[in-house]
Design an enzyme around this catalytic site. Sequence first.
Site, PDB file in Angstrom:
ATOM      1  N   HIS A 156      -1.327  -9.432   6.608  1.00 16.26           N
ATOM      2  CA  HIS A 156      -2.407 -10.117   5.945  1.00 16.26           C
ATOM      3  C   HIS A 156      -2.080 -10.074   4.292  1.00 16.26           C
ATOM      4  CE1 HIS A 156      -4.463  -6.324   4.499  1.00 16.26           C
ATOM      5  NE2 HIS A 156      -4.045  -6.009   5.915  1.00 16.26           N
ATOM      6  N   CYS A 172      -1.766  -1.683   8.458  1.00 18.25           N
ATOM      7  CA  CYS A 172      -1.483  -3.205   8.558  1.00 18.25           C
ATOM      8  C   CYS A 172      -0.341  -3.195   7.259  1.00 18.25           C
ATOM      9  CB  CYS A 172      -2.597  -4.043   7.979  1.00 18.25           C
ATOM     10  SG  CYS A 172      -3.775  -4.323   9.284  1.00 18.25           S
TER      11      CYS A 172
END
Length: 196
Positions: A156, A172
């Site tokens: 992301h 992440c």
Amino acid sequence: MTKTNRRTVLLGATALLATPSVLRAQEYTAESFGGVTGPTETRRNTSSFHRIDWRDHFNSLGAGIIIADTTSRALHYWSGDGSDYRLYPTSVPMTDELTRRGYSEIVRKQEGPSWTPTANMRERDPTLPIRMEGGEPGNPLGTHAMYLDWPAYLIHGTHDTRKIGRRSSSGCIGLYNEKIAELYALTAIGTQVRLI
């Protein structure tokens, strides 16, 4: 020595000391950063990105390949036909315990993603909100997100550009917002992913 002569000597010495660094920097061309090299060739740029080859990790390109290298904090992307290769700086998980490694794939993509902190994140920081909608200031997922088939693991964007190049995420892989937007447009659902 006069004041002028001392200044001249100091400037000359500084220039002499800087010369090796300038010469090393000139060795890196645009081809070093974006050109595709053969499978046995390894290159490093000034950010310590390691040039890797997808064939060391996958049997075929399929819909495309993403390799996130947590050591060099770089994401490598190859298109399904092999004609497009991109290299992006990333943020990586804060600790090895938060780092999941192995094979996955892109199963969903979202522009303006909402964010729901996991139970572990809220345990570490009870001040986190229950949920943040996409576009809200401070949303840690930035402008775009691509979801892996592992629950709660994403590639992301981030509004906090200080995180890129650092161990700063809760698991992440993060990219600059403008870079995740570029990667998002290139990446198909079903793109193979490996975190190493």
